[in-house]
Design a protein around this motif. Structure first.
Motif, PDB file in Angstrom:
ATOM      1  N   VAL A  86       0.828  -1.199   0.000  1.00 32.86           N
ATOM      2  CA  VAL A  86       0.000   0.000   0.000  1.00 32.86           C
ATOM      3  C   VAL A  86       0.866   1.254   0.000  1.00 32.86           C
ATOM      4  N   LYS A  87       1.969   1.214   0.757  1.00 31.98           N
ATOM      5  CA  LYS A  87       2.878   2.360   0.827  1.00 31.98           C
ATOM      6  C   LYS A  87       4.311   1.874   0.944  1.00 31.98           C
ATOM      7  N   ARG A  88       5.207   2.655   0.335  1.00 37.31           N
ATOM      8  CA  ARG A  88       6.642   2.467   0.517  1.00 37.31           C
ATOM      9  C   ARG A  88       7.159   3.700   1.221  1.00 37.31           C
ATOM     10  N   PHE A  89       8.241   3.555   1.985  1.00 36.76           N
ATOM     11  CA  PHE A  89       8.758   4.718   2.705  1.00 36.76           C
ATOM     12  C   PHE A  89      10.229   4.531   3.061  1.00 36.76           C
ATOM     13  N   THR A  90      10.865   5.676   3.340  1.00 32.33           N
ATOM     14  CA  THR A  90      12.214   5.675   3.905  1.00 32.33           C
ATOM     15  C   THR A  90      12.139   6.436   5.227  1.00 32.33           C
ATOM     16  N   VAL A  91      13.056   6.106   6.118  1.00 29.77           N
ATOM     17  CA  VAL A  91      13.111   6.762   7.415  1.00 29.77           C
ATOM     18  C   VAL A  91      14.564   7.155   7.678  1.00 29.77           C
ATOM     19  N   GLN A  92      14.772   8.430   7.963  1.00 31.96           N
ATOM     20  CA  GLN A  92      16.077   8.910   8.410  1.00 31.96           C
ATOM     21  C   GLN A  92      15.979   9.036   9.927  1.00 31.96           C
ATOM     22  N   MET A  93      16.915   8.427  10.644  1.00 33.25           N
ATOM     23  CA  MET A  93      16.858   8.396  12.104  1.00 33.25           C
ATOM     24  C   MET A  93      18.169   8.854  12.710  1.00 33.25           C
ATOM     25  N   VAL A  94      18.036   9.383  13.932  1.00 34.76           N
ATOM     26  CA  VAL A  94      19.210   9.710  14.744  1.00 34.76           C
ATOM     27  C   VAL A  94      18.875   9.311  16.176  1.00 34.76           C
ATOM     28  N   GLY A  95      19.767   8.530  16.784  1.00 31.63           N
ATOM     29  CA  GLY A  95      19.594   8.137  18.177  1.00 31.63           C
ATOM     30  C   GLY A  95      20.657   8.774  19.050  1.00 31.63           C
ATOM     31  N   ARG A  96      20.239   9.191  20.261  1.00 36.00           N
ATOM     32  CA  ARG A  96      21.155   9.785  21.250  1.00 36.00           C
ATOM     33  C   ARG A  96      20.840   9.185  22.605  1.00 36.00           C
ATOM     34  N   TRP A  97      21.865   8.960  23.406  1.00 34.24           N
ATOM     35  CA  TRP A  97      21.688   8.298  24.702  1.00 34.24           C
ATOM     36  C   TRP A  97      22.362   9.072  25.818  1.00 34.24           C
ATOM     37  N   GLN A  98      21.730   8.991  26.971  1.00 34.73           N
ATOM     38  CA  GLN A  98      22.315   9.517  28.197  1.00 34.73           C
ATOM     39  C   GLN A  98      21.959   8.506  29.285  1.00 34.73           C
ATOM     40  N   GLY A  99      22.938   7.708  29.665  1.00 31.20           N
ATOM     41  CA  GLY A  99      22.692   6.663  30.663  1.00 31.20           C
ATOM     42  C   GLY A  99      21.741   5.617  30.125  1.00 31.20           C
ATOM     43  N   GLN A 100      20.676   5.320  30.880  1.00 36.53           N
ATOM     44  CA  GLN A 100      19.719   4.282  30.508  1.00 36.53           C
ATOM     45  C   GLN A 100      18.602   4.810  29.613  1.00 36.53           C
ATOM     46  N   SER A 101      18.618   6.094  29.276  1.00 37.00           N
ATOM     47  CA  SER A 101      17.553   6.699  28.492  1.00 37.00           C
ATOM     48  C   SER A 101      18.085   7.218  27.165  1.00 37.00           C
ATOM     49  N   GLY A 102      17.210   7.150  26.152  1.00 38.78           N
ATOM     50  CA  GLY A 102      17.607   7.624  24.841  1.00 38.78           C
ATOM     51  C   GLY A 102      16.453   8.250  24.093  1.00 38.78           C
ATOM     52  N   VAL A 103      16.812   8.959  23.038  1.00 42.67           N
ATOM     53  CA  VAL A 103      15.833   9.570  22.144  1.00 42.67           C
ATOM     54  C   VAL A 103      16.165   9.086  20.742  1.00 42.67           C
ATOM     55  N   LEU A 104      15.144   8.603  20.039  1.00 39.72           N
ATOM     56  CA  LEU A 104      15.298   8.169  18.655  1.00 39.72           C
ATOM     57  C   LEU A 104      14.357   9.009  17.810  1.00 39.72           C
ATOM     58  N   GLU A 105      14.937   9.874  16.981  1.00 42.22           N
ATOM     59  CA  GLU A 105      14.157  10.750  16.099  1.00 42.22           C
ATOM     60  C   GLU A 105      14.008  10.059  14.750  1.00 42.22           C
ATOM     61  N   GLU A 106      12.756   9.940  14.291  1.00 44.83           N
ATOM     62  CA  GLU A 106      12.464   9.282  13.021  1.00 44.83           C
ATOM     63  C   GLU A 106      11.750  10.266  12.091  1.00 44.83           C
ATOM     64  N   ASP A 107      12.296  10.450  10.890  1.00 51.12           N
ATOM     65  CA  ASP A 107      11.673  11.296   9.876  1.00 51.12           C
ATOM     66  C   ASP A 107      11.320  10.420   8.675  1.00 51.12           C
ATOM     67  N   PHE A 108      10.009  10.205   8.484  1.00 51.41           N
ATOM     68  CA  PHE A 108       9.484   9.348   7.427  1.00 51.41           C
ATOM     69  C   PHE A 108       9.209  10.166   6.171  1.00 51.41           C
ATOM     70  N   THR A 109       9.530   9.592   5.015  1.00 52.70           N
ATOM     71  CA  THR A 109       9.119  10.128   3.721  1.00 52.70           C
ATOM     72  C   THR A 109       8.447   8.984   2.978  1.00 52.70           C
ATOM     73  N   TYR A 110       7.164   9.176   2.647  1.00 59.58           N
ATOM     74  CA  TYR A 110       6.367   8.134   2.007  1.00 59.58           C
ATOM     75  C   TYR A 110       6.407   8.273   0.494  1.00 59.58           C
ATOM     76  N   SER A 111       6.090   7.185  -0.203  1.00 60.73           N
ATOM     77  CA  SER A 111       6.128   7.168  -1.667  1.00 60.73           C
ATOM     78  C   SER A 111       5.162   8.162  -2.295  1.00 60.73           C
TER      79      SER A 111
END
Length: 181
Positions: A63-88
């Motif tokens: 139904v859909k194709r997509f790409t995702v550009q991601m960046v992950g950052r961590w501080q100790g046991q916690s992290g943030v994962l930023e996901e930017d989707f671009t759909y077909s």
């Protein structure tokens, strides 16, 4: 009188094996505890990543194709994962995950479009997430459940398969391939 063998034939043995396999139940993370390489979320989801994926409906049609550009950052046991989707179709979407390690392979994830929190478990090379996502479709928003499996293939590649359902009925699947530079 002809003598009948008392051991099962190959056909009966194969049928019994298939029957037992069907009763084995759904996989759990512990099934992958010995698989290598071992998945460390803080290491794999650290820095930039790219993913390519498809969404298939319950008939298997893409139904859909997509790409995702991601960046992950961590501080100790916690992290943030930023996901930017671009759909077909040209549409874009952003999701920011806040991840927390709970210990003993267990994880919690939160994002703005996740209802409550995602709960995950890592064992060996696999991660299994369960969560409910608010999914916008044609001007309406639906809450759908995800059973999301990720498998680390090597230090650069991870495969992801997620089943989406509502009221226990499968709506479709999301399949992704993650890669690190």
């Amino acid at each position: 009188m002809a003598h009948r063998p008392t051991h099962p034939t190959a056909a009966v043995t194969a049928l019994l094996a298939l029957t037992l396999a069907g009763c084995a139940g759904a996989p759990v993370p512990a099934d992958y505890a010995r698989e290598q390489p071992t998945l460390n979320l803080r290491e794999y989801f650290n820095g930039p990543l790219t993913a390519h994926g498809i969404f298939t409906d319950r008939s298997g049609r893409v139904v859909k194709r997509f790409t995702v550009q991601m960046v992950g950052r961590w501080q100790g046991q916690s992290g943030v994962l930023e996901e930017d989707f671009t759909y077909s179709d040209g549409s874009k979407q952003r999701r920011v995950w806040r991840l927390t390690e709970l210990g003993q392979g267990r994880w919690r994830g939160q994002a703005d479009d996740v209802v409550g929190e995602a709960l995950g478990e890592v064992a060996g090379n696999a991660l299994n997430w369960h969560y409910t996502l608010s999914l916008p479709v044609d001007g309406k928003t639906y809450e759908v459940q995800f059973n999301d499996w990720m498998y680390l293939m090597d230090n650069r590649t991870m495969l992801n398969k997620a089943v989406m359902s509502k009221f226990g009925f499968t709506l479709g699947e999301v399949t992704l391939s993650f890669s690190k530079p």
